[in-house]
Each structure stands twice: as C-alpha cells, then as structure tokens.
Design a protein around this motif. Structure first.
Motif, PDB file in Angstrom:
ATOM      1  N   LEU A  19      -3.735   9.020  -3.720  1.00 49.05           N
ATOM      2  CA  LEU A  19      -4.967   9.304  -4.446  1.00 49.05           C
ATOM      3  C   LEU A  19      -4.817   8.992  -5.935  1.00 49.05           C
ATOM      4  N   PRO A  20      -5.930   8.721  -6.611  1.00 46.36           N
ATOM      5  CA  PRO A  20      -5.887   8.665  -8.073  1.00 46.36           C
ATOM      6  C   PRO A  20      -5.564  10.051  -8.619  1.00 46.36           C
ATOM      7  N   ILE A  21      -4.593  10.114  -9.528  1.00 46.20           N
ATOM      8  CA  ILE A  21      -4.213  11.388 -10.158  1.00 46.20           C
ATOM      9  C   ILE A  21      -4.404  11.234 -11.664  1.00 46.20           C
ATOM     10  N   TYR A  22      -5.139  12.149 -12.256  1.00 43.17           N
ATOM     11  CA  TYR A  22      -5.390  12.146 -13.692  1.00 43.17           C
ATOM     12  C   TYR A  22      -4.737  13.379 -14.309  1.00 43.17           C
ATOM     13  N   ASP A  23      -4.247  13.220 -15.544  1.00 45.89           N
ATOM     14  CA  ASP A  23      -3.544  14.336 -16.178  1.00 45.89           C
ATOM     15  C   ASP A  23      -3.645  14.228 -17.695  1.00 45.89           C
ATOM     16  N   THR A  24      -2.889  15.053 -18.389  1.00 46.79           N
ATOM     17  CA  THR A  24      -2.940  15.016 -19.843  1.00 46.79           C
ATOM     18  C   THR A  24      -2.408  13.703 -20.412  1.00 46.79           C
ATOM     19  N   GLU A  25      -1.457  13.083 -19.740  1.00 45.76           N
ATOM     20  CA  GLU A  25      -0.975  11.784 -20.206  1.00 45.76           C
ATOM     21  C   GLU A  25      -2.085  10.750 -20.143  1.00 45.76           C
ATOM     22  N   THR A  26      -2.898  10.799 -19.085  1.00 45.69           N
ATOM     23  CA  THR A  26      -4.060   9.913 -18.985  1.00 45.69           C
ATOM     24  C   THR A  26      -4.939  10.089 -20.212  1.00 45.69           C
ATOM     25  N   LEU A  27      -5.213  11.337 -20.554  1.00 50.85           N
ATOM     26  CA  LEU A  27      -6.082  11.634 -21.694  1.00 50.85           C
ATOM     27  C   LEU A  27      -5.454  11.179 -23.003  1.00 50.85           C
ATOM     28  N   TYR A  28      -4.167  11.426 -23.183  1.00 52.97           N
ATOM     29  CA  TYR A  28      -3.490  11.012 -24.416  1.00 52.97           C
ATOM     30  C   TYR A  28      -3.584   9.504 -24.600  1.00 52.97           C
ATOM     31  N   ARG A  29      -3.275   8.763 -23.543  1.00 56.50           N
ATOM     32  CA  ARG A  29      -3.277   7.301 -23.640  1.00 56.50           C
ATOM     33  C   ARG A  29      -4.686   6.781 -23.943  1.00 56.50           C
ATOM     34  N   MET A  30      -5.675   7.335 -23.280  1.00 57.44           N
ATOM     35  CA  MET A  30      -7.042   6.902 -23.508  1.00 57.44           C
ATOM     36  C   MET A  30      -7.468   7.183 -24.940  1.00 57.44           C
ATOM     37  N   THR A  31      -7.122   8.356 -25.452  1.00 56.27           N
ATOM     38  CA  THR A  31      -7.513   8.749 -26.799  1.00 56.27           C
ATOM     39  C   THR A  31      -6.860   7.850 -27.833  1.00 56.27           C
ATOM     40  N   PHE A  32      -5.566   7.592 -27.662  1.00 60.54           N
ATOM     41  CA  PHE A  32      -4.868   6.748 -28.637  1.00 60.54           C
ATOM     42  C   PHE A  32      -5.377   5.314 -28.578  1.00 60.54           C
ATOM     43  N   ALA A  33      -5.660   4.820 -27.360  1.00 64.34           N
ATOM     44  CA  ALA A  33      -6.148   3.444 -27.218  1.00 64.34           C
ATOM     45  C   ALA A  33      -7.457   3.235 -27.960  1.00 64.34           C
ATOM     46  N   ALA A  34      -8.244   4.289 -28.085  1.00 64.59           N
ATOM     47  CA  ALA A  34      -9.547   4.171 -28.748  1.00 64.59           C
ATOM     48  C   ALA A  34      -9.435   4.064 -30.270  1.00 64.59           C
ATOM     49  N   VAL A  35      -8.293   4.457 -30.825  1.00 67.61           N
ATOM     50  CA  VAL A  35      -8.148   4.453 -32.283  1.00 67.61           C
ATOM     51  C   VAL A  35      -7.047   3.524 -32.774  1.00 67.61           C
ATOM     52  N   ALA A  36      -6.214   3.024 -31.848  1.00 64.39           N
ATOM     53  CA  ALA A  36      -5.077   2.193 -32.252  1.00 64.39           C
ATOM     54  C   ALA A  36      -5.541   0.790 -32.672  1.00 64.39           C
TER      55      ALA A  36
END
Length: 223
Positions: free
Chosen positions: A206-223
């Motif tokens: 299954l697709p598993i989402y977690d805090t690492e998913t959120l961290y990476r997405m957040t940083f990608a939006a500002v990097a």
C-alpha cells in the motif's frame, strides 16, 4: 537552505538510520530547536499553554535561517495555527495535515487508515475532516500498549529497538486491513514510524505516508 524542526523533547534517535531526527536521512540540511517543556506527557494529551514554547522554538529556527518549520509529533497538529501565525515561512507541524488530501487521492469507496502511537488521544479535530461521509472513510488504529509508547513517555525517552516498532506497527495495520479490506492507503501519525515505513510498504503493498513525506514535500516547495 534549512528545514527547521521544533521537537517536543530531545530525541535519542539522531543517529538511527531512517529517523527524521538524523540529518543523514535527508538530502537537504535540517536544523533543530527544542520546544522547552513540551514533553510527550503534555504534547500528546494536549496542552494549549505549549503554544508559547512552540512559537518561541519556531522563531529561533527562522532566526537561524530555516525556510520552513515542521514539528516532531503528530499531536503538534494542535499548535499548527499558532505557529503558522507567528512566522513568515511555511509551517507543517504534523503529518495529519495530509489526511484531507489523501482522501481525495483515493477512489470514493476506498478508506484511509491512520496509525497513531497513542490512538486514544487522536481527537476528531486533529483530522481536519468536517464532512461525516468523509470522516467515515478514515479508520484509526494505534500501538498504545507498545514498548515504543512506554519508552517515549519516560524522561528522558528510552531507546526502542526498531524491530519492535516494525512488529507492532505491522500488527496494527494488519488488524485494520482485516476489519476494513477497502483500505487503500495508510497515514502514519508518529514521527518515529518513518523508520519502518519501507518495511510496511513491502509487507502491505500500500501507499504509506508519514512525517518524512511531509518534510520532503514542504522543503521541495521552498528549495
């Protein structure tokens, strides 16, 4: 550029492979500040007075150059609004922010499983779902009696073997899927679960989402 992490407490996981507290987990730099007094025994049940500690930690991170702020516990969702209002950078305190979006990624008949460390404290307001029909698509489980929960509630937190975390999380997910075979994805609340996310993905498919998913997405939006 740095991603700022405002932990509830000092973590013993800073050198553990796959831990979000370990700088080597990411391909971007992180900096860490502690929200003073925000021990698990206060953060998880909820204490509005901790807004001040999280705001102070977030502002220190911004002063040190952080371009985004995250939290280290799903239950810091309670402080999302206060911290976001206090700094001029993106704030993503909890993986629970992803729940409404993930529901919309799934077919209407599919359900989202949310797995928490201490499920009894995962109150309805933390999910961000107002529509009763949508709320019915979220299935919640937890590992409340686990070694991890016992150890994390110590002062300071004690180490837990990752194999124990994997066993308990896998058992919880298996139980939820047995009762609800229509589960189409899983969201992990706990910041320590990313260490076992790859294993649970392999076990479940299954697709598993977690805090690492959120961290990476957040940083990608500002990097």
């Amino acid at each position: 550029m740095d991603l700022g992490l405002a932990p509830s407490e000092i973590s013993p996981w800073s050198t553990q492979r796959g831990s979000v507290f370990n700088p080597k987990t990411f391909d971007f730099p992180i900096i860490i500040e502690t929200a003073i007094g925000a021990w698990a025994e206060k953060v998880i049940p909820g204490d509005p007075a901790l807004d001040t500690a999280y705001i102070a930690a977030a502002r220190r991170l911004v002063d040190r150059g952080a371009v985004a702020i995250t939290g280290d516990c799903g239950y810091t969702m309670r402080h999302q609004a206060a911290v976001a209002a206090s700094v001029a950078v993106p704030v993503a305190m909890s993986s629970l922010l992803l729940a409404p979006t993930l529901l919309r990624q799934l077919p209407p008949a599919a359900k989202l499983a949310v797995v928490a460390a201490q499920v009894r404290y995962l109150s309805e307001d933390l999910l961000g779902i107002d529509d009763p029909a949508e709320r019915a698509r979220i299935i919640i489980g937890g590992i409340d009696g686990s070694k991890l929960v016992q150890n994390e509630n110590m002062r300071p937190p004690a180490h837990t073997d990752v194999t124990d975390i994997e066993k308990d999380v896998a058992a919880c997910v298996a139980e939820l899927r047995s009762a609800h075979p229509e589960i189409g994805a899983v969201l992990f609340e706990c910041t320590l679960f990313p260490m076992v996310t790859p294993a649970i993905r392999r076990i479940t498919g299954l697709p598993i989402y977690d805090t690492e998913t959120l961290y990476r997405m957040t940083f990608a939006a500002v990097a």
